[in-house]
Design a protein around this motif. Sequence first.
Motif, mmCIF file in Angstrom:
data_model
loop_
_atom_site.group_PDB
_atom_site.id
_atom_site.type_symbol
_atom_site.label_atom_id
_atom_site.label_comp_id
_atom_site.label_asym_id
_atom_site.label_seq_id
_atom_site.Cartn_x
_atom_site.Cartn_y
_atom_site.Cartn_z
ATOM 1 N N ALA A 56 6.320 9.983 3.993
ATOM 2 C CA ALA A 56 4.545 9.324 3.123
ATOM 3 C C ALA A 56 5.775 8.255 3.249
ATOM 4 C CB ALA A 56 4.735 9.823 1.589
ATOM 5 N N HIS A 57 4.943 7.096 3.028
ATOM 6 C CA HIS A 57 5.697 5.787 2.051
ATOM 7 C C HIS A 57 6.640 6.215 0.875
ATOM 8 C CE1 HIS A 57 6.031 0.949 2.467
ATOM 9 N NE2 HIS A 57 5.743 1.513 1.177
ATOM 10 N N HIS A 60 5.181 7.136 -3.415
ATOM 11 C CA HIS A 60 3.273 7.743 -3.147
ATOM 12 C C HIS A 60 3.534 9.357 -2.981
ATOM 13 C CE1 HIS A 60 1.253 4.726 0.190
ATOM 14 N NE2 HIS A 60 2.472 3.911 -1.108
ATOM 15 N N VAL A 141 -0.698 10.326 0.801
ATOM 16 C CA VAL A 141 -1.261 8.724 1.200
ATOM 17 C C VAL A 141 -1.686 8.605 -0.659
ATOM 18 C CG1 VAL A 141 -2.380 6.053 1.886
ATOM 19 C CG2 VAL A 141 -1.341 8.605 3.510
ATOM 20 N N PRO A 147 -2.262 3.013 3.218
ATOM 21 C CA PRO A 147 -1.436 2.857 4.245
ATOM 22 C C PRO A 147 -0.223 1.865 4.370
ATOM 23 C CG PRO A 147 -3.535 3.027 4.917
ATOM 24 C CD PRO A 147 -3.655 3.129 3.894
ATOM 25 N N THR A 151 4.421 3.937 5.811
ATOM 26 C CA THR A 151 3.430 5.101 6.273
ATOM 27 C C THR A 151 3.383 5.086 8.118
ATOM 28 O OG1 THR A 151 2.032 4.875 4.223
ATOM 29 C CG2 THR A 151 0.736 5.943 5.834
#
Length: 631
Positions: A56-57, A60, A141, A147, A151
């Motif tokens: 993931a980013h 998140h 997300v 996103p 991401t």
Amino acid sequence: MAGPLLRSLWSNTTRRRSFSSQSSPLSPLRAFSAATGAPPNSSLDPNRLRNVAVIAHVDHGKTTLMDRLLRQCGADIPHERAMDSINLERERGITISSKVTSVFWKENELNMVDTPGHADFGGEACVERVVGMVEGAILVVDAGEGPLAQTKFVLAKALKYGLRPILLLNKVDRPSVSEERCDEVESLVFDLFANLGATDARNMSQLLDAVVKHVPPPKADLDAPFLMLVSMMEKDYYLGRILTGRVSSGVVRVGDKVIGLRNTDSGSEKIEEAKVVKLMKKKGTTIVSIDAAGAGDIICMAGLTTPSIGHTVASAEVTTALPSVELDPPTISMTFGVNDSPLAGRDGTQLTGGKIGDRLMAEAETNLAINVIPGLSESFEVQGRGELQLGILIENMRREGFELSVSPPKVMYKTEDKQRLEPIEEVTIEINEEHVGLVIESLSHRRAEVIDMCPVPGNDGRTRLSLTCPSRGLVGYRCVFSSDTRGTGFMHRAFLKYEKYRGPLGNVRKGVLVSMGYGTITAHSLMGLEARGTLFVSPGLDSYDGMIIGEHSRDTDLDVNPVKAKELTNIRSVNKDENVKLSPPRLMTLEEAIGYVASDELIEVTPKTIRLRKRCLDVTKRKSQSKRAKE
């Protein structure tokens, strides 16, 4: 090829909910072995294994998701963010290095890997190597943010290895997240994932069922010779080097003879021969010993002293190493050296260049995203992926008792066809409308180019900016961004590509106030200097020639005397001495200092203090150098 879509609800709260494309009755967790909860011989049955990475980013919700999955599978979680094992991870709320654990769900063993989300730690045993260990991934997300840059990065790495990710929309309980917003986020990733519908659930069981159903078991050959590519490494006081990786083929048992192999330009090279002393797996939050492991499993091994990340451990008859993973190149470098200031040696215990070099070489051995190149005069050039990554390294060294001097970050350029290329980063910013003009103006001085600007859906008064900017222009900008947006904005960045040099930056920093006196800083002296700019120091601290004590209100440096004391006389004054009232100084964190210093300055780092100083301490020599530079 896309996996199913799920939606989850939590924002570091105890409430949680999932939505899945498949509706099935919830089944209680079945009881297995009293020791591990595993069915007999599960490690040697590849059909029972599922290897999954959580990607993931940053922020998140990967680590929080791991907590919920561990609880769902019956693991004892002593605290939130149970997978974070490093002190700095718990303090800063970010994942710095990857961790692997295994849980059992309906007669299947799930090897789960928690990965860093920040781009600076993309080489910390992260996506480049982790996706080579697994057959599936859970892409988390944030439903509010959608996103973002990282991401795209982690998803591209997963798709490159042919993984079939399961999309999980997280934090759907936020006030700004409506059903329409969730649908919009789905459409943003529609080209990668298909919308399969959703039904309500009350726990993590449907996500775990989706992992078992949609992540294929590893393709394993138990009869082939044993092969394992090392993806992570750590050191234990008793066991020595512990190597973690996925068994590519064959079976390994405690006591087996194995060899270490590495790839070279001329082929594979044997680097060590040893016996397997111990095999281990992490079950939930505890580590257990195992007697044997088969192809497809992810294990920890002790007994070898030479192989490291990217090397191969194999049976004695194997002669060819497994292919290693290519990493993205480092984008910035900093020079670490001995602290040679007049105040050196007061706080630390690790002071010499040899100690600093040994520590940096040990870091480079376990973290392939960092390169260390010895330089002159007991200095070392350290190359990395970003100033945050190198800042974490410096902070760890501080806590270990090191004193050192650190240069400002330098961008690593490339030359192709006699053309100078520089690293460009993709930047995503979300801010209030009233701050848009100030942020764009500040970034324009840093050679940024706006790609897209649009309102944030479902969040009136907020604007999202997409830009590209040279890495050198973003060094130190995060602190400026927080100040410009009054702490209400967020910014994410990720390496994009190398591009033609965009030219020199605008004036992004003012001059500094430089001390030309040695001694204790006095309130009387600072009272007269406050009008000259912003102070970094307070009365009672020690100062020396060349130490930076504040920021000048103008673009030029100014030499000042902060140790001047009030003259004492034997004449009695009619009026009482006025009380000295000073504004609070601007105290810099390590990350702020890294982004602040100019090319002719250094950061003095000790276990107790962070100081800024000129590279050349003597004021006369500095003036001579300045004159020669102008000629």
